[in-house]
Write a protein that holds these residues in place. Structure first.
Motif, short mmCIF file in Angstrom:
data_model
loop_
_atom_site.label_atom_id
_atom_site.label_comp_id
_atom_site.label_asym_id
_atom_site.label_seq_id
_atom_site.Cartn_x
_atom_site.Cartn_y
_atom_site.Cartn_z
N SER A 65 41.98 37.37 51.57
CA SER A 65 41.46 38.64 51.05
C SER A 65 42.57 39.60 50.69
N LEU A 66 42.24 40.50 49.81
CA LEU A 66 43.05 41.69 49.51
C LEU A 66 42.31 42.90 50.05
N VAL A 67 43.02 43.78 50.71
CA VAL A 67 42.43 45.02 51.21
C VAL A 67 43.17 46.19 50.57
N VAL A 68 42.43 46.99 49.81
CA VAL A 68 43.04 48.10 49.06
C VAL A 68 42.34 49.40 49.43
N ARG A 69 42.96 50.49 49.05
CA ARG A 69 42.33 51.78 49.27
C ARG A 69 41.12 51.93 48.34
N HIS A 70 40.01 52.34 48.91
CA HIS A 70 38.79 52.50 48.12
C HIS A 70 39.02 53.48 46.97
N GLY A 71 38.57 53.09 45.79
CA GLY A 71 38.70 53.94 44.62
C GLY A 71 39.90 53.65 43.76
N THR A 72 40.84 52.82 44.24
CA THR A 72 42.04 52.55 43.46
C THR A 72 41.87 51.35 42.52
N MET A 73 41.04 50.39 42.91
CA MET A 73 40.79 49.20 42.10
C MET A 73 39.35 48.77 42.29
N THR A 74 38.80 48.12 41.28
CA THR A 74 37.42 47.64 41.38
C THR A 74 37.41 46.22 41.94
N PRO A 75 36.30 45.81 42.56
CA PRO A 75 36.21 44.43 43.07
C PRO A 75 36.44 43.39 41.97
#
Length: 239
Positions: A209-219
């Protein structure tokens, strides 16, 4: 042997160093029994007693753990691809396997400017909340899915999905789409996208998985990256 394992099980991420009294209490054993068993465990190398009198897990267990094919063996195969994914995205990259009804994290690479995450290597977590967990649950045997969905489902944020019917729909989407989405289910600032890793028999043995800050990239922007990494690891495992 069972009581010795109870003592080892007293250690966890929040209790890495324990007094003999704490060990006995957490294992539910008499102090004298805990003392005798800890002496045996220390002699064998499963535990260590420091100069401060505190007990710790010993290196012998780490040496044995390195022989587990689903742990370090998988990690060694996957690590070059996880590092590539980390360098490309500068985000958190995770590799996990399923153990019973829980996720066990085998590797985690922290991104240089990535959102903080709660997980560490060796941690266990619910199958229902994380990106890797949803992948592993979606491809788990039916009896495992039923066990998880019929029991209490942990809630971590206001966005955590705890309704079994909704989770069933999410798991069906994971199988159909080839990736999972965990949107603010573990923390309110994180979005995770996961993909399955297959062995030579086509069975799902792990998830990336990749975990990113919400709002920075779309699924849908993350999914091709995660799926490509998972497919590369799958090919390496089969080779």
């Amino acid at each position: 042997m069972g009581r010795a394992l109870q003592l080892l099980d007293a250690f966890d991420a929040e209790h890495r160093e324990l007094t003999l009294s704490d060990l006995a209490r957490r294992a539910g054993l008499p102090l004298s029994t805990a003392h005798r068993l800890m002496q045996e465990l220390c002699a064998w190398g499963a535990a260590e007693r420091g100069a401060d009198g505190l007990y710790r897990i010993g290196l012998r267990l780490w040496e044995l753990g390195s022989l587990a094919p689903r742990g370090p063996g998988l990690r060694e195969t996957a690590l070059p691809f996880l590092e590539d994914l980390s360098q490309v995205t500068r985000e958190n990259v995770q590799l996990a396997v399923r153990e019973g009804t829980e996720v066990v994290f085998v590797e985690r690479i922290a991104g240089s400017v990535a959102v903080p995450v709660l997980t560490r290597v060796g941690d266990r977590f619910a199958l229902t909340a994380t990106g890797v967990g949803l992948v592993l649950l979606a491809h788990a045997p039916v009896e495992v899915q039923e066990d998880v969905l019929s029991g209490p489902i942990d809630r971590y944020t206001a966005r955590t999905v705890t309704d079994p019917a909704q989770l069933r729909r999410m798991l069906a989407a994971v199988r159909s789409n080839g990736f999972s989405v965990s949107d603010r289910q573990v923390t309110m600032d994180a979005l995770s996208v996961g993909a399955p890793v297959h062995d030579e028999h086509g069975e799902v043995v792990a998830a990336v998985s990749l975990v990113v800050r919400h709002g920075t990239m779309t699924p849908h922007a993350l999914a091709p990256l995660v799926r490509t990494s998972a497919q590369a690891i799958s090919r390496a495992l089969c080779g």
